[in-house]
Enzyme design. Structure first.
Site, PDB file in Angstrom:
ATOM      1  N   LYS A 192       0.836  -1.209   0.000  1.00  0.00           N
ATOM      2  CA  LYS A 192       0.000   0.000   0.000  1.00  0.00           C
ATOM      3  C   LYS A 192       0.860   1.245   0.000  1.00  0.00           C
ATOM      4  CE  LYS A 192      -0.452   1.081   4.921  1.00  0.00           C
ATOM      5  NZ  LYS A 192      -1.231   1.242   6.120  1.00  0.00           N
ATOM      6  N   ARG A 194       0.824   5.419   1.429  1.00  0.00           N
ATOM      7  CA  ARG A 194       0.101   6.392   2.266  1.00  0.00           C
ATOM      8  C   ARG A 194       0.615   7.789   1.957  1.00  0.00           C
ATOM      9  NH1 ARG A 194      -2.547   6.715   7.474  1.00  0.00           N
ATOM     10  NH2 ARG A 194      -2.378   4.484   7.873  1.00  0.00           N
ATOM     11  N   THR A 231      -6.938   1.963   7.040  1.00  0.00           N
ATOM     12  CA  THR A 231      -6.078   0.869   6.575  1.00  0.00           C
ATOM     13  C   THR A 231      -6.894  -0.412   6.390  1.00  0.00           C
ATOM     14  OG1 THR A 231      -4.207   1.842   7.737  1.00  0.00           O
ATOM     15  CG2 THR A 231      -4.009  -0.496   7.166  1.00  0.00           C
TER      16      THR A 231
END
Ligand code: R5P
Length: 305
Positions: A192, A194, A231
């Site tokens: 992922k 961020r 998340t």
């Protein structure tokens, strides 16, 4: 040993005291109109090993100051040693400089904790395994994962091979730790990204450790904490797109900021399991939530250490 509770999670102190077959004491606390706080210990503590049970959760700054005042009061009144049981350590995600110009907030908090007479600290599932190195005092680092594994074993059939997923690469160590307790489980993590300025996260790719296809009937997402729930939301949406069936979420610390409880309740998952490292108030509880208690683990560790 004498157990003192701060005001952030009295229920946990009650559970620990019960497990130890003893009682706990609450200091007197007075909050002045300008929000200064005064604490006072009314028990005799001369020569005692005093334990403070106080997660450093929201309101984080107030709880840290209160902890320091209680520790100072215990030492001034003759306690031989003070152990802080802070199953959730505030500021742990600010353990280094991410961008130029930032403070290392966790280091400042550690200096405060160490300077007011705390001799030892007990914590659960720290965000980074390097955090204990920042302390000068001994750190007892425990994990709620044996408790999680026990719960998962009770949910799956012996022949099922569960899939343990970390919602990010950083948490792969945690997923590995949990899968060690679950024979035959597969491991995966979600790649992922961020945005540090806005905090928004984006799931990009699912990496299954042994490269196998996902055939697991039961998928368990594991993380150290749930704060906004962002998340977990991204992870669940992503796994659902990949065709994963039943999903449950396990996270040690229920930080639950903003509208996390509502967001989690609305996800296509079976349940969210957290611990009582942080007290979950009634207005933050939701039908899909189950809280597992770490009181027994704390009590066992206090007996040993
Ligand atoms: C991140 O690295 C942590 O392990 C957690 O995944 C994160 O802090 C959870 O925060 P949120 O619920 O706000 O996405």
């Amino acid at each position: 040993m004498k157990i003192f509770s701060g005001f952030s999670n009295i229920k946990l102190a009650e559970g620990v005291a019960l497990s130890l077959g003893t009682k706990y004491f609450l200091p007197e606390r007075f909050v002045f109109p300008d929000k200064e706080v005064r604490v006072r210990i009314t028990e005799k503590v001369v020569g005692e090993n005093a334990i403070i049970i106080q997660p450093q959760c929201a309101p984080v700054n107030e709880n840290i100051i209160e902890t320091c005042f209680i520790a100072d009061a215990l030492k001034r009144n003759g306690a031989a040693s003070v152990t802080l049981v802070a199953p959730y350590l505030g500021y742990q995600r600010q353990d280094h400089v991410f961008r130029d110009g930032e403070a290392v907030s966790l280091e400042v908090v550690i200096k405060m904790i160490e300077s007011c007479g705390i001799d030892k600290i007990m914590v659960f599932d720290l965000h980074s395994i390097k955090i204990p190195e920042l302390f000068k005092i001994p750190v007892v680092h425990l994990s709620a994962f044996p408790l999680f594994a026990q719960r998962i074993r009770s949910m799956i059939h012996i022949t099922d091979k569960p899939l343990i997923v970390s919602p990010d690469r950083g948490g792969l160590r945690r997923a590995k730790q949990l899968s060690k307790f679950l024979k035959g489980s597969s491991l995966a993590y979600i790649e992922k990204s961020r945005d540090l300025a806005t905090g928004s996260v984006e799931a990009k790719e699912l990496k299954v450790e042994d490269g196998s296809l996902i055939r697991a009937r039961n998928t368990f997402i594991v993380d150290d904490m749930i704060s906004s729930g962002g998340t977990i939301l991204k992870a669940v949406e992503f796994l659902k797109k990949k065709g994963v069936g039943s999903i449950s979420v396990f996270a040690t610390h229920a930080v639950f900021s903003q509208n996390a409880p509502m967001l989690l309740q609305d996800l296509s998952i079976d349940k969210v399991y957290v611990t009582d490292s942080i007290f979950t108030a009634k207005n933050k509880r939701f039908p899909k939530l189950e809280v597992l208690s770490i009181a027994g683990m704390i009590a066992d560790s206090l007996k040993k250490n």
